[in-house]
Design an enzyme around this catalytic site. Structure first.
Site, PDB file in Angstrom:
ATOM      1  N   ASP A   1      12.849  -3.206   0.910  1.00  0.00           N
ATOM      2  CA  ASP A   1      12.210  -2.795  -0.335  1.00  0.00           C
ATOM      3  C   ASP A   1      10.869  -3.508  -0.467  1.00  0.00           C
ATOM      4  O   ASP A   1      10.742  -4.679  -0.124  1.00  0.00           O
ATOM      5  CB  ASP A   1      13.123  -3.162  -1.518  1.00  0.00           C
ATOM      6  CG  ASP A   1      12.519  -2.768  -2.860  1.00  0.00           C
ATOM      7  OD1 ASP A   1      12.695  -1.618  -3.274  1.00  0.00           O
ATOM      8  OD2 ASP A   1      11.860  -3.636  -3.488  1.00  0.00           O
TER       9      ASP A   1
ATOM     10  N   ASP B   1       9.985   3.295  -2.634  1.00  0.00           N
ATOM     11  CA  ASP B   1       9.581   2.239  -1.692  1.00  0.00           C
ATOM     12  C   ASP B   1      10.796   1.607  -1.024  1.00  0.00           C
ATOM     13  O   ASP B   1      10.736   0.477  -0.548  1.00  0.00           O
ATOM     14  CB  ASP B   1       8.771   1.165  -2.425  1.00  0.00           C
ATOM     15  CG  ASP B   1       9.563   0.498  -3.548  1.00  0.00           C
ATOM     16  OD1 ASP B   1      10.399   1.180  -4.151  1.00  0.00           O
ATOM     17  OD2 ASP B   1       9.350  -0.687  -3.827  1.00  0.00           O
TER      18      ASP B   1
END
Length: 465
Positions: A179, A222
């Site tokens: 992430d 993301d």
């Protein structure tokens, strides 16, 4: 012009065939099966006329060897034979010939049969080419349906299916949940084009540190997943995770983003942390959460988290020790500044507490308003927000909680405060802000409401889940 390879040990037959065919075709005559095989190693032909009865190798043996070669496996073959019995005819077709011509051949019959076979071969090749093209198109469509359109990495559904198939075959490895920290700030401050370019850069970085057989996936936003195949060493997996983090952080620095963005990675290993995708995914996600809660910009193994929990579980402690341990990082000063997701849960926890107990809790919404003929750019807006948050931190107690609600609003929860006290605190915060910010380009307004109000800032139960 089509090429015809004629294989016959009889020179008269070769001469006669050349005389009949040379007007319409290019004829390549040879007298031995071995010569035909040598020619086919590099030469081209569209059809082969092959005599059955020859020395060294008969026509059936030559055909079998031709079919073993890449060039000869699809070339149509017509046998030339003086035998007219049904047994020979049957064997010709059984061995893979497309037709046969009886000797002595009749020129018109020979031309007719060759022409028909070549027309059928052209049709076969055309259909084969069309089938190959359609197969490729279907394969491309299927592949694209499994890919993330922006980065070209696999999507969640295909990754889950692929990893589960690998695990079912006994493949070992590790699943990384990856992430990007503070990615939203890149989108907010620099636009979605910059955000998309960053995600592509992230995907390329993952490719750089992947090996053949690894599965790379963009879950969404993301969030990315990498299944590292056939690697079980924690040291090796950790080195790869560290390389990804370092390389990506360097690239973010080169982009000059002032967002404090970084990369966090949670890692789960087979078989201890799971033997199917969802179990590994959940374990890696918990390890990633651990990283997020402990400073970000790092990697963590799920098994390490379990060891820490088990170690704590093996110690007997009293409540006084536990209270002291949990508060060691707390300075005891200033309001808690939380991200919105965490604030959301805290708000609802406090609201449920207020519903059960008679406590005065005020919610204050501060709004940044640009003065007349003033338009703040991104950088100055961020500065104003930071100074407002600093004023809140300085002015409030540790029991109060605050978060950014939007690009120009901040919410504060004032514990044990009635409306009069809440109003005083809000004004004190604004006064503190005005001392910190001397730009004179904005005004801070606020609204205040008791937490159990039926209508809070125009919404029923603000932030209610």
């Amino acid at each position: 012009m089509k090429n015809i390879l004629i294989v016959d040990d009889n020179k008269l037959n070769l001469t006669a065939a050349r005389k009949v065919l040379s007007g319409d075709y290019k004829v390549i005559p040879v007298m031995r099966g071995s010569q035909a095989l040598t020619y086919l190693e590099s030469g081209e032909c569209d059809i082969i006329l092959l005599d059955i009865n020859m020395p060294e190798m008969d026509g059936f043996e030559v055909l079998a060897k031709i079919r073993e070669t890449e060039r000869g496996k699809n070339i149509p073959v017509i046998f030339l034979t003086a035998d007219s019995d049904s047994e020979t005819e049957t064997r010709c077709f059984k061995e893979g010939a497309i037709d046969f011509i009886a000797k002595p051949f009749v020129p018109e019959v020979m031309l007719s049969r060759i022409s028909r076979v070549l027309e059928l071969e052209d049709l076969r090749r055309s259909l084969a080419d069309r089938l190959e093209q359609k197969t490729k198109e279907v394969s491309d469509i299927k592949s694209k349906s499994h890919q993330d359109a922006l980065t070209g990495l696999w999507n969640r559904a295909h990754t889950e299916e692929t990893v589960n198939a690998m695990l079912a075959e006994g493949v070992s490895g590790a699943l990384m949940m990856i992430d990007m920290d503070n990615f939203k700030a890149i989108n907010d401050n620099y636009g979605h084009i910059a955000g998309d370019q960053t995600l592509k850069m992230f995907a390329d970085t993952l490719r750089k540190y992947s090996a053949e057989g690894d599965v790379l996936c963009r879950i969404g936003g993301d969030e990315f997943v990498v299944f590292v195949k056939d690697v079980t060493s924690k040291s090796e997996i950790g080195n790869r995770a560290s390389d990804i983090i370092s390389d990506m952080c360097y690239k973010l620095e080169q982009c000059k983003f002032e967002t404090n963005s970084s990369v966090s990675i949670g890692i789960a290993q087979t078989p201890d942390d799971g033997t199917e995708f969802n179990k590994l995914y959940n374990s890696a996600d918990k390890a990633l959460y651990y990283v997020k809660q402990n400073g970000k910009n790092a990697f963590h193994f799920f098994s390490d988290r379990l060891q820490e929990e088990n170690a704590r579980g093996g110690r007997t402690v009293d409540l006084n020790y536990l209270r002291e341990f949990m508060s060691r990082a707390d300075s005891g000063r200033g309001a808690y500044l939380l991200d919105f997701e965490s604030f959301h849960h805290v708000y609802n926890f406090i609201r449920r507490f207020v519903e059960r107990n008679s406590h005065d809790v005020q919610t204050v919404l501060f709004t940044i308003t640009e003065n007349e003929n003033v338009e703040l750019d991104v950088a100055e807006t961020e500065l104003v927000l930071e100074l407002l948050e600093k004023a809140i931190y300085i002015s409030l107690r540790r029991s109060d909680v605050s978060t950014r609600y939007s690009g120009k609003q901040v919410i504060v929860i004032l514990m044990d405060a009635n409306e009069e006290n809440g109003d005083k605190v809000a004004k004190r915060i604004i006064e503190c802000f005005n001392k910190l910010y001397t730009g004179g380009r904005v005004t801070i307004d606020y609204g205040i409401a008791r937490m159990d109000s039926e209508d809070l800032f125009g919404k029923k139960a603000l932030l209610e889940e």
